[in-house]
Design an enzyme around this catalytic site. Structure first.
Site, mmCIF file in Angstrom:
data_model
loop_
_atom_site.group_PDB
_atom_site.id
_atom_site.type_symbol
_atom_site.label_atom_id
_atom_site.label_comp_id
_atom_site.label_asym_id
_atom_site.label_seq_id
_atom_site.Cartn_x
_atom_site.Cartn_y
_atom_site.Cartn_z
ATOM 1 N N ARG A 27 -1.444 34.526 119.874
ATOM 2 C CA ARG A 27 -1.171 33.138 120.267
ATOM 3 C C ARG A 27 0.029 32.587 119.496
ATOM 4 O O ARG A 27 0.863 31.875 120.064
ATOM 5 C CB ARG A 27 -2.426 32.284 120.017
ATOM 6 C CG ARG A 27 -3.502 32.580 121.079
ATOM 7 C CD ARG A 27 -4.880 32.239 120.617
ATOM 8 N NE ARG A 27 -5.890 32.349 121.659
ATOM 9 C CZ ARG A 27 -6.484 33.497 122.030
ATOM 10 N NH1 ARG A 27 -6.143 34.633 121.466
ATOM 11 N NH2 ARG A 27 -7.394 33.502 122.989
ATOM 12 N N ARG A 120 -8.718 47.304 134.100
ATOM 13 C CA ARG A 120 -9.524 46.130 133.743
ATOM 14 C C ARG A 120 -9.351 45.010 134.779
ATOM 15 O O ARG A 120 -8.292 44.855 135.378
ATOM 16 C CB ARG A 120 -9.157 45.661 132.329
ATOM 17 C CG ARG A 120 -9.574 46.715 131.314
ATOM 18 C CD ARG A 120 -9.232 46.330 129.915
ATOM 19 N NE ARG A 120 -10.008 45.188 129.468
ATOM 20 C CZ ARG A 120 -9.815 44.582 128.309
ATOM 21 N NH1 ARG A 120 -8.865 44.994 127.493
ATOM 22 N NH2 ARG A 120 -10.553 43.556 127.962
ATOM 23 N N SER A 163 -14.939 33.027 128.624
ATOM 24 C CA SER A 163 -13.890 33.965 128.213
ATOM 25 C C SER A 163 -12.686 33.214 127.677
ATOM 26 O O SER A 163 -12.085 32.394 128.379
ATOM 27 C CB SER A 163 -13.463 34.821 129.417
ATOM 28 O OG SER A 163 -12.186 35.370 129.180
ATOM 29 N N ASP A 311 -16.723 40.973 120.310
ATOM 30 C CA ASP A 311 -16.044 42.208 119.880
ATOM 31 C C ASP A 311 -16.798 42.941 118.765
ATOM 32 O O ASP A 311 -16.477 44.083 118.439
ATOM 33 C CB ASP A 311 -14.614 41.888 119.414
ATOM 34 C CG ASP A 311 -13.737 41.460 120.582
ATOM 35 O OD1 ASP A 311 -14.082 41.775 121.741
ATOM 36 O OD2 ASP A 311 -12.716 40.797 120.337
ATOM 37 N N ARG A 385 -12.472 49.755 118.925
ATOM 38 C CA ARG A 385 -13.706 49.237 118.311
ATOM 39 C C ARG A 385 -14.823 50.289 118.311
ATOM 40 O O ARG A 385 -15.673 50.288 117.426
ATOM 41 C CB ARG A 385 -14.159 47.942 118.988
ATOM 42 C CG ARG A 385 -13.077 46.874 118.942
ATOM 43 C CD ARG A 385 -13.573 45.484 118.715
ATOM 44 N NE ARG A 385 -12.422 44.574 118.694
ATOM 45 C CZ ARG A 385 -11.716 44.264 117.612
ATOM 46 N NH1 ARG A 385 -12.031 44.774 116.443
ATOM 47 N NH2 ARG A 385 -10.671 43.453 117.697
HETATM 48 C C1 S3P Z 1 -9.896 37.611 123.084
HETATM 49 C C2 S3P Z 1 -10.991 37.229 123.788
HETATM 50 C C3 S3P Z 1 -12.119 38.125 124.082
HETATM 51 C C4 S3P Z 1 -12.100 39.347 123.193
HETATM 52 C C5 S3P Z 1 -10.734 39.952 123.073
HETATM 53 C C6 S3P Z 1 -9.753 38.959 122.502
HETATM 54 C C7 S3P Z 1 -8.807 36.639 122.854
HETATM 55 O O1 S3P Z 1 -12.018 38.551 125.426
HETATM 56 O O2 S3P Z 1 -13.017 40.306 123.680
HETATM 57 O O3 S3P Z 1 -10.766 41.093 122.234
HETATM 58 O O4 S3P Z 1 -7.967 36.849 121.967
HETATM 59 O O5 S3P Z 1 -8.785 35.631 123.565
HETATM 60 P P1 S3P Z 1 -12.640 37.690 126.646
HETATM 61 O O6 S3P Z 1 -12.020 36.377 126.620
HETATM 62 O O7 S3P Z 1 -12.296 38.454 127.875
HETATM 63 O O8 S3P Z 1 -14.119 37.669 126.385
#
Ligand code: S3P
Length: 424
Positions: A27, A120, A163, A311, A385
């Site tokens: 970010r 994905r 999410s 995670d 992971r």
């Molecule tokens: C993440 C959000 C999660 C996580 C990923 C990183 C992020 O995914 O599993 O490793 O940085 O916003 P989801 O938003 O698909 O759950």
């Protein structure tokens, strides 16, 4: 590169500093690229995933200098049309967040990814972005994503999924859209996007499970990124299950929307102390003291806890093999859509090394406490992971295990083994 891991009985002892948070690193580089001016990002991640985000921002005309964990970003606040496809590598965060940014630009772009990322699901972002007026073409909603820069309109969107990637994608599109965008999710997912955009001056408001955003100009940031709790999780679990261990973990991000693992292990009876809780760049940070705990007890992990430890579930599964009674993980079917199908990966590989585990569509049930036998090869499914979780499991297996393709740890945590060695 295969890795043989042997039982370690002496105890993991020492103090370590957890490297930079991957989610916040993504970010920071993306949002700094959208701001007009010079941003200073201290402790930027060394993982391959955040580097994919950095390379893409660079291909979109943003200048940077990266040395000794210090990343300086110089942007005029406007992205330029790329001259070739933008490679997200293995990173779902890069692809989903960049899609939100690119959908509303005045140029076209193509996002590509590696084999795993290309499998994905992207429907979760294509659908809401299309409702905003985005033009994205993709075969069966998989990468490559061909994005035609378009004029976007704000929407009110109720997501079925909790999410952070979907939420962040839509909020970023909302930054460039006409009118207000409101995103609501069933449970609150990690909120790093909201905290950082707000700190950079975005017109963004949070109310319980909803976030609203309007077109905004972002100010540059100066940020010192905290340690990644998802990386810390391997050391926390190892400290709890390797007899005689005592580990101090410095600089761990403890944002409540990420720190579900701490709540869970406390419920399981873990000997853990949170020291010096403080706030750094808007994020809660602390140091942890973790001690070996012989009598952990199983627990139920479900509902609103799931997005707050999503995670960490593979390594929590390893922990559960050493807890008395049943540990139930449910409501986690999205784990099947991560870098690998993490439900079947955990079930298959834990069973191989001797755990008692039952698979369900949305999770699994583990019965402990069981001595893990090892004496076998474990697959990583090209998933960092899974590789790191089984390294931790290997430390308590009666006989050594061989982890295939261990190099996948570099996706998020290149320093992983070096830091473990410091404790041995
Ligand atoms: C993440 C959000 C999660 C996580 C990923 C990183 C992020 O995914 O599993 O490793 O940085 O916003 P989801 O938003 O698909 O759950």
């Amino acid at each position: 590169m295969d890795k043989v891991v042997k039982k370690f009985e002496k105890g993991l002892i020492g103090e370590i500093t957890i490297p930079s948070d991957k989610s916040i690193s993504h970010r920071a580089v993306m949002f700094a690229s959208l701001a007009n001016g010079k941003s200073i990002i201290k402790n930027f991640s060394n993982g391959q995933d955040p580097k994919s985000s950095l390379n893409i921002c660079n291909a979109l005309g943003v200048e940077y200098n990266f040395s000794n964990d210090l990343l300086v970003i110089k942007s005029c606040g406007q992205l330029k049309a790329p001259t070739s496809p933008l490679d997200c590598g293995n990173s779902g965060t890069t692809m989903r967040l960049m899609s939100g940014i690119l959908a509303g630009q005045g140029f076209n772009s193509v996002l590509i990814g590696d084999e795993s990322l290309s499998k994905r699901p992207m429907k979760r972002i294509i659908e809401p972005l299309s409702l905003m007026g985005a033009k994205i073409s993709a075969v069966e909603a998989h990468a490559p994503l061909k994005i035609k820069g378009s004029h976007l309109l704000g929407i009110e969107y109720n997501s079925k999924l909790a999410s952070a990637q979907v939420k962040s994608c839509i909020l970023l599109a909302g930054l460039f859209a006409e009118g207000k965008t409101i995103f609501t999710e069933p449970y609150v997912s990690r909120n790093h996007t909201e905290l950082m955009l707000k700190a950079m001056g975005a017109n963004l408001y949070v109310s319980e499970n909803s976030v609203s955003i309007e077109k905004s100009n972002l100010n540059p940031i100066e940020i010192n990124i905290c340690g990644d709790i998802s990386s810390a999780a391997y050391f926390i679990v190892a400290g709890l299950i390797v007899p005689n261990s005592k580990i101090i973990l410095k600089n761990v991000g403890l944002n409540p929307t990420r720190a579900g693992i701490i709540e869970v292990i406390q419920k399981m009876g873990a000997d853990i102390k949170i020291l010096d809780k403080r706030t750094q760049a808007g994020e809660v940070v602390g140091d942890l003291e973790v001690n070996y705990t012989e009598s952990l007890k199983g627990c139920v992990i479900k509902g609103d806890l799931i997005p707050r430890l999503i995670d960490e579930i593979p390594v929590i599964a390893v922990l559960a093999t050493q807890a008395f009674g049943e540990t139930v993980i449910k409501d986690a079917s999205d784990l099947r859509n991560k870098e690998s199908d993490r439900i079947s990966a955990v079930v298959n590989e834990l069973r191989k090394i001797g755990a008692d585990i039952e698979e369900y569509e949305d999770g699994f049930i583990i019965n402990g406490k069981k001595e893990l036998q090892g004496n076998c090869e474990v697959e990583t499914y090209h998933d960092h992971r899974i590789a790191m979780s089984f390294y931790v499991a290997g430390l308590i297996c009666k006989k050594p295990i061989k982890i295939n393709s261990f190099e996948w740890v570099n996706i998020s945590f290149p320093e992983f083994e070096k830091i473990f060695c410091k404790l041995m």
